[in-house]
Design a protein around this motif. Structure first.
Motif, PDB file in Angstrom:
ATOM      1  N   ASP A  94      30.489  40.151  50.837  1.00  0.00           N
ATOM      2  CA  ASP A  94      31.687  40.799  51.354  1.00  0.00           C
ATOM      3  C   ASP A  94      32.871  40.432  50.462  1.00  0.00           C
ATOM      4  O   ASP A  94      33.230  39.251  50.330  1.00  0.00           O
ATOM      5  CB  ASP A  94      31.995  40.334  52.784  1.00  0.00           C
ATOM      6  CG  ASP A  94      31.064  40.952  53.805  1.00  0.00           C
ATOM      7  OD1 ASP A  94      30.408  41.959  53.472  1.00  0.00           O
ATOM      8  OD2 ASP A  94      30.999  40.425  54.931  1.00  0.00           O
ATOM      9  N   ALA A  95      33.454  41.443  49.837  1.00  0.00           N
ATOM     10  CA  ALA A  95      34.661  41.281  49.027  1.00  0.00           C
ATOM     11  C   ALA A  95      35.329  42.643  48.957  1.00  0.00           C
ATOM     12  O   ALA A  95      34.857  43.601  49.571  1.00  0.00           O
ATOM     13  CB  ALA A  95      34.310  40.755  47.633  1.00  0.00           C
ATOM     14  N   THR A  96      36.374  42.756  48.213  1.00  0.00           N
ATOM     15  CA  THR A  96      37.064  44.041  48.118  1.00  0.00           C
ATOM     16  C   THR A  96      36.174  45.069  47.419  1.00  0.00           C
ATOM     17  O   THR A  96      35.709  44.822  46.300  1.00  0.00           O
ATOM     18  CB  THR A  96      38.366  43.881  47.320  1.00  0.00           C
ATOM     19  OG1 THR A  96      39.150  42.847  47.900  1.00  0.00           O
ATOM     20  CG2 THR A  96      39.143  45.188  47.309  1.00  0.00           C
ATOM     21  N   ILE A 138      41.844  37.727  45.134  1.00  0.00           N
ATOM     22  CA  ILE A 138      41.232  37.845  46.458  1.00  0.00           C
ATOM     23  C   ILE A 138      41.281  36.485  47.159  1.00  0.00           C
ATOM     24  O   ILE A 138      40.791  35.486  46.622  1.00  0.00           O
ATOM     25  CB  ILE A 138      39.789  38.338  46.325  1.00  0.00           C
ATOM     26  CG1 ILE A 138      39.762  39.734  45.684  1.00  0.00           C
ATOM     27  CG2 ILE A 138      39.094  38.365  47.681  1.00  0.00           C
ATOM     28  CD1 ILE A 138      38.375  40.212  45.330  1.00  0.00           C
ATOM     29  N   THR A 187      44.798  42.146  42.342  1.00  0.00           N
ATOM     30  CA  THR A 187      45.143  41.136  43.334  1.00  0.00           C
ATOM     31  C   THR A 187      44.120  40.014  43.312  1.00  0.00           C
ATOM     32  O   THR A 187      42.906  40.268  43.234  1.00  0.00           O
ATOM     33  CB  THR A 187      45.188  41.758  44.744  1.00  0.00           C
ATOM     34  OG1 THR A 187      46.104  42.855  44.740  1.00  0.00           O
ATOM     35  CG2 THR A 187      45.595  40.740  45.788  1.00  0.00           C
ATOM     36  N   ALA A 197      36.203  35.435  50.278  1.00  0.00           N
ATOM     37  CA  ALA A 197      34.981  36.187  49.969  1.00  0.00           C
ATOM     38  C   ALA A 197      33.805  35.450  50.588  1.00  0.00           C
ATOM     39  O   ALA A 197      33.857  34.223  50.776  1.00  0.00           O
ATOM     40  CB  ALA A 197      34.790  36.317  48.457  1.00  0.00           C
ATOM     41  N   ASP A 239      40.814  32.744  42.347  1.00  0.00           N
ATOM     42  CA  ASP A 239      40.513  33.723  43.385  1.00  0.00           C
ATOM     43  C   ASP A 239      39.175  33.379  44.037  1.00  0.00           C
ATOM     44  O   ASP A 239      38.303  32.752  43.423  1.00  0.00           O
ATOM     45  CB  ASP A 239      40.478  35.137  42.816  1.00  0.00           C
ATOM     46  CG  ASP A 239      39.321  35.340  41.863  1.00  0.00           C
ATOM     47  OD1 ASP A 239      38.272  35.845  42.306  1.00  0.00           O
ATOM     48  OD2 ASP A 239      39.453  34.959  40.678  1.00  0.00           O
ATOM     49  N   GLN A 260      38.648  50.223  46.484  1.00  0.00           N
ATOM     50  CA  GLN A 260      39.883  49.742  47.088  1.00  0.00           C
ATOM     51  C   GLN A 260      40.531  48.610  46.276  1.00  0.00           C
ATOM     52  O   GLN A 260      41.490  47.987  46.717  1.00  0.00           O
ATOM     53  CB  GLN A 260      39.603  49.253  48.513  1.00  0.00           C
ATOM     54  CG  GLN A 260      39.037  50.317  49.431  1.00  0.00           C
ATOM     55  CD  GLN A 260      38.621  49.768  50.788  1.00  0.00           C
ATOM     56  OE1 GLN A 260      39.055  48.691  51.194  1.00  0.00           O
ATOM     57  NE2 GLN A 260      37.763  50.498  51.491  1.00  0.00           N
ATOM     58  N   ALA A 261      39.995  48.358  45.089  1.00  0.00           N
ATOM     59  CA  ALA A 261      40.459  47.213  44.309  1.00  0.00           C
ATOM     60  C   ALA A 261      41.848  47.452  43.732  1.00  0.00           C
ATOM     61  O   ALA A 261      42.197  48.563  43.323  1.00  0.00           O
ATOM     62  CB  ALA A 261      39.473  46.931  43.179  1.00  0.00           C
ATOM     63  N   SER A 262      42.621  46.384  43.716  1.00  0.00           N
ATOM     64  CA  SER A 262      43.939  46.386  43.062  1.00  0.00           C
ATOM     65  C   SER A 262      44.034  45.110  42.238  1.00  0.00           C
ATOM     66  O   SER A 262      43.152  44.248  42.292  1.00  0.00           O
ATOM     67  CB  SER A 262      45.055  46.446  44.105  1.00  0.00           C
ATOM     68  OG  SER A 262      45.024  45.288  44.934  1.00  0.00           O
ATOM     69  N   GLY A 307      46.691  37.409  49.529  1.00  0.00           N
ATOM     70  CA  GLY A 307      46.456  37.850  48.165  1.00  0.00           C
ATOM     71  C   GLY A 307      47.705  37.727  47.312  1.00  0.00           C
ATOM     72  O   GLY A 307      48.837  37.805  47.802  1.00  0.00           O
TER      73      GLY A 307
END
Length: 443
Positions: free
Chosen positions: A293-295, A305, A303, A308, A220, A299-301, A208
């Motif tokens: 499926d991803a962040t 990714i 960033t 995925a 991303d 929990q996201a920042s 990331g």
């Protein structure tokens, strides 16, 4: 006929009690922690069939979930009828969304709520009711086959059919795992779409990156994935994958109002696709993204990714080949990946579609049984979902006539929260099956 109808009504209280006991067993084969419950469910089904009068009852497994086979021999010269159902159920999902506990059968307004009340422990109840109403001595041979992993795609079914072919051989196969036109009008299912699914994974980075420092320069993975998934449909919602098969559908009146009522479509949300509702439901391919499926947001920042993935489910129209459709979907995903991102497609389950020629003496007897039990002629319908084992049965026993019936209705909500069985439909379905077994003894 009238006496048999009355006898079905007489046995229904005991059948309902047995059904409720089965529903209390959390037979979710897809959950490894509850696989012992599936074994307990098979034991319970075996006991019920033994008590009903079947002389040869076996629990069998070929590397998968336990299934139950029960046999009552045919009188000389009479056909043998195989009655199918399954005792495994879907996971219940979010229990807080259920109006009553999912594994505690609860009656409200003439419906019995609980996971498996309809799909498909009611199929077992239907077979029990018909056999009991006939006094355990029908004029035909009866074999009951209750599978234990249908909701997981029946991965060991082919091995079961091969290993126990002689036990399962039949002239007529009745599969009690489908829908009815309404709670008052029965259906005879004559076509089913097949299934092909896969997981597509996108990678753009080996780690990331800070989105403020590199956003706008480096793609991303989730943005790439979203663009790929958006390419699966055109602006009208038709499937945009090239090379997929389309069939024709029965001419039935499926109004926009019924679609909205049957589905819970929100106000302002429009239908997708072109063609009649029946064609879109039963005879055209459909593609659905069933998981990503991803962040997680929590929990996201900031960033980018790096990876995925999504799971894609495709329905295959009758006449199509599931493997060929999966290959076409894979080509589409690979060719619609932007910006040189890496994409990997992992094949999942395959299930072939099936179309039935519902003509001839067996189907004439079936239609008369429906008419007597329901008071209405059965509507020939398709099913948008897949029952892959039907094609497997047809391949294993090509001379057998296949009847696809069921105890579900538009309000059943199979696979969803608050699944339920209409108790009047159970009575009519059991009556129709008893009349069918009696009628087949004279052809």
């Amino acid at each position: 006929m009238t006496d048999l109808v009355a006898r079905v009504r007489d046995v229904l209280p005991s059948v309902r009690a047995d059904l409720e006991n089965l529903v209390r067993i959390e037979s979710v084969w897809a959950d490894p922690a509850r696989r012992p419950e599936v074994h307990r469910s098979a034991d319970a089904v075996s006991k019920l069939l033994t008590e009903a009068g079947f002389g040869d009852v076996r629990i069998v497994a070929e590397g998968g979930a336990p299934a139950v086979i029960a046999r009552h021999p045919a009188p000389a010269g009479a056909p043998t009828v195989l009655l199918y159902a399954h005792h495994d159920v879907q996971p219940e999902g979010d229990r807080s969304q259920w109006h009553s506990p999912p594994f505690q059968p609860t009656e409200r307004d003439g419906r019995l709520y609980g996971r498996g009340t309809a799909d498909d422990k009611a199929g077992i109840a239907t077979h029990l009711a018909a056999f009991r109403a006939l006094g355990g001595n029908p004029p035909v041979g009866v074999t009951v086959f209750v599978e234990g992993e249908e909701e997981s795609g029946s991965p060991s079914l082919a091995r079961l059919l091969s290993a126990h072919r002689e036990l399962l051989a039949a002239d007529v196969i009745v599969i009690a795992d489908s829908d009815n036109w309404s709670t008052e009008v029965p259906s005879l299912t004559v076509s089913l779409r097949g299934l092909a699914d896969c997981v597509v994974e996108v990678a753009t980075l080996d780690h990331g990156l800070h989105s403020g420092m590199w956003g706008g320069v480096v793609p991303d993975a989730l943005s790439v994935l979203v663009r790929i998934l958006a390419s699966l449909h055109d602006d009208d919602g038709n499937v945009a994958v090239a090379g997929l098969h389309q069939a024709s559908a029965a001419d039935v009146d499926y109004t926009p109002e019924r679609v909205r009522a049957d589905t819970g479509l929100l106000d302002g949300v429009r239908e997708i696709g072109s063609g009649s509702v029946a064609q879109r439901l039963w005879a055209k391919p459909a593609i659905t993204v069933i998981g990503i499926d991803a962040t997680p947001i929590a929990q996201a920042s900031n960033t980018l990714i790096p990876r995925a993935r999504a799971k894609i489910s495709m329905r295959v129209a009758p006449g199509g080949v599931a493997a060929e459709h999966l290959a076409a979907l894979t080509r589409h995903l690979e060719s619609h990946t932007p910006w040189g991102a890496r994409v990997t497609v992992t094949a999942g389950d395959l299930g072939e579609p099936y179309a039935i020629d519902a003509s001839g003496p067996v189907y004439d007897v079936a239609r008369e049984a429906f008419r007597e039990a329901w008071g209405f002629d059965a509507v020939d319908t398709g099913v948008g979902g897949s029952i892959p084992f039907i094609a497997s049965f047809a391949e294993a026993f090509p001379e057998a006539k296949v009847l696809v019936t069921g105890v579900e209705d538009p309000d059943t909500q199979a696979h969803s929260i608050n699944e339920s069985l209409h108790l009047g439909v159970l009575e009519r379905a059991a009556t129709a099956e008893a009349l069918l077994l009696q009628g087949l003894g004279s052809i």
